[in-house]
Design a protein around this motif. Structure first.
Motif, PDB file in Angstrom:
ATOM      1  N   SER A 128     -62.827 -17.268  49.605  1.00  0.00           N
ATOM      2  CA  SER A 128     -62.196 -17.408  48.288  1.00  0.00           C
ATOM      3  C   SER A 128     -60.822 -18.052  48.388  1.00  0.00           C
ATOM      4  CB  SER A 128     -62.072 -16.037  47.615  1.00  0.00           C
ATOM      5  OG  SER A 128     -61.317 -15.159  48.426  1.00  0.00           O
ATOM      6  N   SER A 129     -60.162 -17.921  49.557  1.00  0.00           N
ATOM      7  CA  SER A 129     -58.815 -18.467  49.682  1.00  0.00           C
ATOM      8  C   SER A 129     -58.437 -18.734  51.133  1.00  0.00           C
ATOM      9  CB  SER A 129     -57.790 -17.515  49.044  1.00  0.00           C
ATOM     10  OG  SER A 129     -57.853 -16.244  49.651  1.00  0.00           O
ATOM     11  N   ILE A 130     -57.354 -19.482  51.286  1.00  0.00           N
ATOM     12  CA  ILE A 130     -56.728 -19.777  52.576  1.00  0.00           C
ATOM     13  C   ILE A 130     -55.335 -19.184  52.536  1.00  0.00           C
ATOM     14  CG2 ILE A 130     -55.869 -21.590  54.114  1.00  0.00           C
ATOM     15  CD1 ILE A 130     -58.039 -23.432  52.849  1.00  0.00           C
ATOM     16  N   ALA A 131     -55.004 -18.345  53.512  1.00  0.00           N
ATOM     17  CA  ALA A 131     -53.686 -17.710  53.558  1.00  0.00           C
ATOM     18  C   ALA A 131     -52.773 -18.479  54.510  1.00  0.00           C
ATOM     19  CB  ALA A 131     -53.817 -16.254  54.011  1.00  0.00           C
ATOM     20  N   LEU A 132     -51.596 -18.850  54.008  1.00  0.00           N
ATOM     21  CA  LEU A 132     -50.592 -19.551  54.797  1.00  0.00           C
ATOM     22  C   LEU A 132     -49.368 -18.665  54.953  1.00  0.00           C
ATOM     23  CD1 LEU A 132     -50.855 -23.051  53.060  1.00  0.00           C
ATOM     24  CD2 LEU A 132     -52.086 -22.234  55.083  1.00  0.00           C
ATOM     25  N   ALA A 133     -48.632 -18.854  56.050  1.00  0.00           N
ATOM     26  CA  ALA A 133     -47.534 -17.933  56.399  1.00  0.00           C
ATOM     27  C   ALA A 133     -46.163 -18.412  55.942  1.00  0.00           C
ATOM     28  CB  ALA A 133     -47.536 -17.681  57.910  1.00  0.00           C
ATOM     29  N   HIS A 134     -46.089 -19.291  54.948  1.00  0.00           N
ATOM     30  CA  HIS A 134     -44.780 -19.730  54.448  1.00  0.00           C
ATOM     31  C   HIS A 134     -43.990 -18.538  53.916  1.00  0.00           C
ATOM     32  CE1 HIS A 134     -47.076 -23.651  53.963  1.00  0.00           C
ATOM     33  NE2 HIS A 134     -46.127 -23.920  54.816  1.00  0.00           N
ATOM     34  N   ARG A 163     -52.158 -21.109  44.306  1.00  0.00           N
ATOM     35  CA  ARG A 163     -52.644 -22.278  43.578  1.00  0.00           C
ATOM     36  C   ARG A 163     -54.070 -22.560  44.035  1.00  0.00           C
ATOM     37  NH1 ARG A 163     -52.659 -27.028  46.545  1.00  0.00           N
ATOM     38  NH2 ARG A 163     -51.559 -26.991  48.540  1.00  0.00           N
ATOM     39  N   ARG A 164     -54.728 -23.490  43.369  1.00  0.00           N
ATOM     40  CA  ARG A 164     -56.108 -23.818  43.724  1.00  0.00           C
ATOM     41  C   ARG A 164     -56.238 -25.293  44.065  1.00  0.00           C
ATOM     42  NH1 ARG A 164     -59.788 -20.135  43.367  1.00  0.00           N
ATOM     43  NH2 ARG A 164     -61.534 -21.605  43.362  1.00  0.00           N
ATOM     44  N   GLU A 165     -57.081 -25.563  45.026  1.00  0.00           N
ATOM     45  CA  GLU A 165     -57.377 -26.924  45.434  1.00  0.00           C
ATOM     46  C   GLU A 165     -58.779 -26.927  46.037  1.00  0.00           C
ATOM     47  OE1 GLU A 165     -55.652 -30.326  48.499  1.00  0.00           O
ATOM     48  OE2 GLU A 165     -54.325 -28.727  47.800  1.00  0.00           O
ATOM     49  N   GLN A 166     -59.575 -27.907  45.636  1.00  0.00           N
ATOM     50  CA  GLN A 166     -60.959 -28.006  46.106  1.00  0.00           C
ATOM     51  C   GLN A 166     -61.727 -26.690  45.875  1.00  0.00           C
ATOM     52  OE1 GLN A 166     -61.476 -29.676  50.055  1.00  0.00           O
ATOM     53  NE2 GLN A 166     -59.613 -30.895  49.889  1.00  0.00           N
ATOM     54  N   HIS A 167     -61.431 -26.029  44.762  1.00  0.00           N
ATOM     55  CA  HIS A 167     -62.088 -24.774  44.368  1.00  0.00           C
ATOM     56  C   HIS A 167     -61.777 -23.628  45.330  1.00  0.00           C
ATOM     57  CE1 HIS A 167     -64.270 -27.267  41.547  1.00  0.00           C
ATOM     58  NE2 HIS A 167     -64.744 -28.000  42.540  1.00  0.00           N
ATOM     59  N   ILE A 168     -60.726 -23.767  46.119  1.00  0.00           N
ATOM     60  CA  ILE A 168     -60.305 -22.730  47.065  1.00  0.00           C
ATOM     61  C   ILE A 168     -58.869 -22.328  46.721  1.00  0.00           C
ATOM     62  CG2 ILE A 168     -59.862 -22.161  49.494  1.00  0.00           C
ATOM     63  CD1 ILE A 168     -62.791 -22.585  48.959  1.00  0.00           C
TER      64      ILE A 168
END
Length: 474
Positions: A128-134, A163-168
């Motif tokens: 459902s998502s990608i988690a980034l460490a910013h 936010r969403r990008e490429q439905h992710i």
């Protein structure tokens, strides 16, 4: 003590996630882990949360092929994922070669390939998502960098928590936590992490901002990072409001026709200047083109063209295949420049033919017969013409417009150039090539659909048979 520190940090992140709706129970999340302290801490924290909230994690690591330490970082991440019993996806990219092929800088090239891999992994696992460490320090750097290059409100809004990008979904659970807090967590909990020495090289702009510009500004304002984060938060909310207003205006003013987006200049001029710029930007972002974002210079060049008092027609090439032009009071955006008129010619051999298709302009001529004028009382439309069937000379010719075309207009002595007729009728230049010309067997122009008809074969009181010709969309 260690467990207390981790528990406290985890609770903060859980609250952040709840406030911003970052995930729900059962979500699968791809966690981007470089091996540095930020991403290592993120994986540990999300792992702790996953056992409490039923999250399914996938660890994703990119080996950029830049530095000799990359092999060690990849091994560290591999051991970390195995220790937490989290599936690992790893990719190797030859970034130097990609830089040479694309002409992009090191950081931009690495980012492109990294995101390409992360999205591919997310789709593979149906995440459902990608988690980034910013984190908050990254946000301060981002806002300051964009401020220095003259970004507008959308840029000063910085990175979004979600936010969403490429439905992710792209989520940043650490965005409200400082670098110092993350390092303290890693050190107290004994999380092993790698140190990327390239982050100390000020030849990269972001590094220079972090290592030189922000420390200098802190001399005059010790809480500059907090202030920049606060600015981003405020601007995000106002940016969201303006975006909603721009979309409302778009729905009201903008018309779509054959891939073109258009609005009327008088309506546009009634908008506040901020909404004028937003509307133009929204249109440019909606158009299918290779440009990702519309910069200020393009937006302002269009806006200034609309503001011109002479109201003359103009055309502006905005690059990346996008053209904007003014036709009388209409402003048109096209994802491709208006092309030269395609030449065509078709013959209607006899009145018995009921339809002739014109694929070049996506229209067709429909022919019908009636005993009296206006087909038994139906009022004629702009794209219909009636002729005296006994006086109309066949075969008819339907063709594209030619230079020097002239027509004998009903109610006007003599002839007039078709070009002048179209100008007088204020037919936009881009529409003129889509208007066919109908001629009789002698070459006389008998009708310009939607514009004018000639004096030839006019229906009168002695007409016994009426032939109606109608131009319709295919």
């Amino acid at each position: 003590m260690v467990e207390d520190r981790l528990r406290s940090f985890v609770q903060h992140i859980e609250k952040t996630a709840a406030d911003h709706k970052l995930w729900t129970s059962g979500d699968r999340i791809v966690v981007a882990v470089s091996g540095g302290p930020d991403s290592v801490a993120l994986l540990h924290v999300l792992h702790a949360i996953s056992t409490r909230q039923g999250l399914d994690l996938v660890c994703a690591h990119v080996h950029h092929g830049f530095r000799k330490e990359s092999d060690q970082e990849a091994e560290l991440v591999k051991q970390l994922a195995a220790g937490l019993d989290i599936p690992l996806e790893m990719a190797y990219f030859d970034i130097p070669s990609y830089m040479e092929e694309s002409g992009k800088g090191a950081q931009e090239a690495a980012r492109d390939k990294r995101y390409e891999f992360l999205f591919r992994t997310a789709h593979k696992y149906k995440a459902s998502s990608i988690a980034l460490a910013h984190h908050a320090d990254d946000q301060a750097e981002t806002v300051l960098m964009r401020l220095l290059r003259g970004s507008g409100p959308s840029g000063l809004a910085g990175m979004r928590m979600k936010r969403r990008e490429q439905h992710i979904g792209i989520i940043r659970p650490f965005l409200e936590r400082s670098k110092a807090e993350i390092l303290e967590l890693c050190d107290r909990c004994g999380f092993a992490y790698a140190v990327d020495n390239s982050n100390l090289q000020t030849k990269y702009r972001r590094n220079a901002i972090r290592l030189e510009v922000l420390p200098f500004l802190e001399i005059y304002h010790p809480h500059i990072s907090s202030s920049l984060n606060q600015l981003a938060k405020v601007i995000q909310q106002e940016d969201d409001f303006m975006e909603l207003e721009a979309r409302r205006v778009y729905q009201t003013l903008v018309q779509e026709n054959n891939g073109r987006l258009a609005f009327e200049a008088p309506s546009f001029l009634g908008l506040h200047v901020a909404l004028q710029r937003r509307l133009i930007k929204l249109i440019l972002n909606y158009l299918p083109s290779e440009q990702e974002n519309a910069d200020f210079s393009k937006i302002e060049s269009v806006r200034q063209g609309i503001l011109r008092k002479d109201r003359s027609n103009w055309r502006l090439d905005l690059g990346e295949g996008v053209t904007c032009f003014r036709e009388y009071d209409t402003i048109v955006f096209w994802p491709q420049p208006p092309s030269e008129q395609e030449q065509y010619i078709y013959t209607i051999d006899s009145p018995a033919i009921s339809e002739i298709r014109l694929p070049e302009i996506g229209k067709a001529l429909i022919i019908s017969h009636h005993k009296d004028r206006s087909g038994g009382g139906r009022g004629r439309q702009a794209d219909e013409a009636e002729f005296d069937a006994d006086r109309l000379s066949f075969p008819l010719t339907v063709r594209s417009r030619r230079p020097g075309d002239k027509m004998k207009i009903m109610g006007l002595n003599g002839t007039k150039k078709v070009k002048d007729i179209l100008v007088d009728e204020k037919i936009p230049p881009s529409e003129r090539s889509r208007i066919p010309i109908v001629c009789d067997s002698f070459g006389n122009i008998v009708w310009i659909p939607g514009v004018r008809r000639s004096i030839h074969a006019a229906v009168g009181q002695h007409t016994s048979r009426v032939l109606r010709v109608e131009l319709v969309e295919m």
